[in-house]
Design a protein around this motif. Structure first.
Motif, PDB file in Angstrom:
ATOM      1  N   GLU A  23       0.821  -1.216   0.000  1.00 22.39           N
ATOM      2  CA  GLU A  23       0.000   0.000   0.000  1.00 22.39           C
ATOM      3  C   GLU A  23       0.855   1.268   0.000  1.00 22.39           C
ATOM      4  O   GLU A  23       0.421   2.311  -0.461  1.00 22.39           O
ATOM      5  N   LYS A  24       2.065   1.142   0.508  1.00 24.58           N
ATOM      6  CA  LYS A  24       2.960   2.307   0.481  1.00 24.58           C
ATOM      7  C   LYS A  24       3.784   2.345  -0.807  1.00 24.58           C
ATOM      8  O   LYS A  24       4.623   3.231  -0.975  1.00 24.58           O
ATOM      9  N   GLU A  25       3.606   1.359  -1.667  1.00 29.56           N
ATOM     10  CA  GLU A  25       4.355   1.247  -2.930  1.00 29.56           C
ATOM     11  C   GLU A  25       5.855   1.388  -2.710  1.00 29.56           C
ATOM     12  O   GLU A  25       6.544   2.147  -3.393  1.00 29.56           O
ATOM     13  N   LEU A  26       6.368   0.639  -1.733  1.00 26.15           N
ATOM     14  CA  LEU A  26       7.787   0.774  -1.391  1.00 26.15           C
ATOM     15  C   LEU A  26       8.674  -0.098  -2.271  1.00 26.15           C
ATOM     16  O   LEU A  26       9.833   0.235  -2.502  1.00 26.15           O
ATOM     17  N   ALA A  27       8.139  -1.229  -2.721  1.00 26.74           N
ATOM     18  CA  ALA A  27       8.951  -2.173  -3.507  1.00 26.74           C
ATOM     19  C   ALA A  27       8.041  -3.283  -4.012  1.00 26.74           C
ATOM     20  O   ALA A  27       6.927  -3.455  -3.515  1.00 26.74           O
ATOM     21  N   ASP A  28       8.522  -4.043  -4.998  1.00 23.32           N
ATOM     22  CA  ASP A  28       7.826  -5.281  -5.357  1.00 23.32           C
ATOM     23  C   ASP A  28       7.937  -6.221  -4.168  1.00 23.32           C
ATOM     24  O   ASP A  28       8.959  -6.242  -3.479  1.00 23.32           O
ATOM     25  N   VAL A  29       6.893  -7.008  -3.943  1.00 22.61           N
ATOM     26  CA  VAL A  29       6.870  -7.849  -2.747  1.00 22.61           C
ATOM     27  C   VAL A  29       6.736  -9.322  -3.136  1.00 22.61           C
ATOM     28  O   VAL A  29       5.854  -9.692  -3.908  1.00 22.61           O
ATOM     29  N   VAL A  30       7.632 -10.145  -2.593  1.00 26.31           N
ATOM     30  CA  VAL A  30       7.504 -11.599  -2.731  1.00 26.31           C
ATOM     31  C   VAL A  30       7.205 -12.165  -1.353  1.00 26.31           C
ATOM     32  O   VAL A  30       7.941 -11.910  -0.399  1.00 26.31           O
ATOM     33  N   LEU A  31       6.117 -12.891  -1.275  1.00 24.59           N
ATOM     34  CA  LEU A  31       5.715 -13.516  -0.012  1.00 24.59           C
ATOM     35  C   LEU A  31       5.981 -15.006  -0.160  1.00 24.59           C
ATOM     36  O   LEU A  31       5.492 -15.634  -1.106  1.00 24.59           O
ATOM     37  N   ILE A  32       6.776 -15.559   0.740  1.00 26.61           N
ATOM     38  CA  ILE A  32       7.133 -16.973   0.600  1.00 26.61           C
ATOM     39  C   ILE A  32       6.845 -17.707   1.904  1.00 26.61           C
ATOM     40  O   ILE A  32       7.008 -17.146   2.991  1.00 26.61           O
ATOM     41  N   ASP A  33       6.372 -18.945   1.778  1.00 26.97           N
ATOM     42  CA  ASP A  33       6.037 -19.745   2.955  1.00 26.97           C
ATOM     43  C   ASP A  33       6.253 -21.206   2.610  1.00 26.97           C
ATOM     44  O   ASP A  33       6.285 -21.596   1.445  1.00 26.97           O
ATOM     45  N   ILE A  34       6.352 -21.994   3.656  1.00 26.06           N
ATOM     46  CA  ILE A  34       6.541 -23.437   3.467  1.00 26.06           C
ATOM     47  C   ILE A  34       5.210 -24.106   3.075  1.00 26.06           C
ATOM     48  O   ILE A  34       5.183 -25.166   2.460  1.00 26.06           O
TER      49      ILE A  34
END
Ligand code: APR
Length: 310
Positions: A23-34
């Protein structure tokens, strides 16, 4: 977007941090989980909120570390949270194994990243991440002081019925019962709180701050705090991504500062594009120094306990 942030652990803290970053447009975001599907599902859900929230952040959910390649920052939130009756130390063995495994994979794909550690017990997990990554100390930073100080700030604002924006506060030491709220360096519109609030009330607020995480665990019953921890991690990431050079209390690896060596402890640092760009050394009173050293001893005990584990 030019910059990339990976968040490891798509649970409560991780997904909330992803939302705030996006929402702050700070960076591309990768969300990773097992867990398969969860990071993909949460990223897609966040992407579908984007037209309404009005941002163009690119979000990816993943289970494989290839997708995290060349991240500028990696926020590690993987692990188990506390349940009622548990101390942060009770998470030691499980989260040590998880952080070791995660860090190994993270550094393989992002050798130049700055690591922000959130998993508890925080200070001990910073040691695991630094050891496993072999990163220099300015690129391994623990999130705790921003959160603990924010809790203190919130309590001060409630006490005085003033805007939270007026309040600065400083909490040093390890992220545990021995943390050290410093009223002397806590102000309301520049006025030290010691001028505005009785010492009894300040002590009550300092105690509530020390137990801030526990208070929420006891209320939630199924997990620990995540809105404020996520906000704190994102404030640190923002200062780094925008090279803002904010002074924030963070867990940093000390080599003689404050008379402490070879240990991660919460102190004020300057956060910029290189990670920790300066450790701010404050002149503490004898009592403050004693409290900080007691807190460092508690961190040392956890680190020692961890060394004995396989
Ligand atoms: N790799 C990636 N993700 C993992 C791994 C692993 N090896 N092991 C566990 N996870 C994931 C879980 O699948 C889960 O989705 O970490 C996530 C943790 O999320 P929650 O259980 O919701 O915990 P959360 O409240 O986010 O807290 C995470 O931050 O504040 C600290 O004490 C807290 O250590 C805890 C951490």
């Amino acid at each position: 977007m030019n910059q990339k942030v990976t968040i490891v652990g798509a649970g409560n803290v991780g997904s909330t941090a992803a939302q705030r970053l996006a929402e702050k447009e700070l960076a591309d975001v990768v969300l990773i989980d097992i867990i398969e599907g969860v990071p993909q599902g949460k990223s897609l859900d966040l992407a579908q909120a984007a037209p309404i929230e009005k941002h163009d952040t690119h979000l990816t959910g993943a289970n494989a570390y290839e997708d995290t390649a060349n991240s500028d920052i990696v926020i590690i939130t993987a692990g188990i949270p506390r349940k009622p009756g548990m101390s942060r130390g009770d998470l030691l063995a499980t989260n040590k194994r998880i952080i070791k495994n995660v860090t190994k994979q993270v550094v393989q794909y992002s050798p130049n990243a700055i690591l922000i550690i959130v998993s508890n017990p925080l200070d001990a997990m910073c040691h695991v991440a630094m050891e496993e990554s072999c990163f220099p100390k300015h690129r391994v930073i623990g999130m705790a002081g921003v959160l603990d100080s924010a809790r203190f700030r919130a309590f001060i604002a409630m006490e005085l019925n003033v805007s939270v924006e007026n309040i600065h506060a400083l909490v040093l030491g390890g992220h545990g019962d021995t943390m050290v709220p410093l009223p002397r360096f806590s102000t309301v519109a520049g006025i030290p709180i010691t001028e505005l609030i009785s010492s009894e009330r300040i002590e009550a607020m300092a105690t509530r701050t020390r137990n801030g995480g526990l208070e929420i665990v006891s209320l939630l019953k199924t997990g620990s705090a995540y809105y404020a921890p996520a906000s704190a991690a994102v404030e640190m990431a923002e200062s780094i991504l925008k090279d803002k050079k904010k002074i924030l209390p963070c867990a940093a690896y000390l080599e003689g500062e404050y008379g402490i060596s070879g240990l991660f402890v919460g102190v004020p640092v300057k956060l910029g594009k290189n990670g920790i760009e300066q450790i701010i050394s404050l002149e503490l009173t004898a009592d403050e120094k004693k409290a900080l050293h007691r807190s460092a001893e508690a961190v040392q005990e956890l680190v020692n306990a961890m060394k004995k584990m396989a």
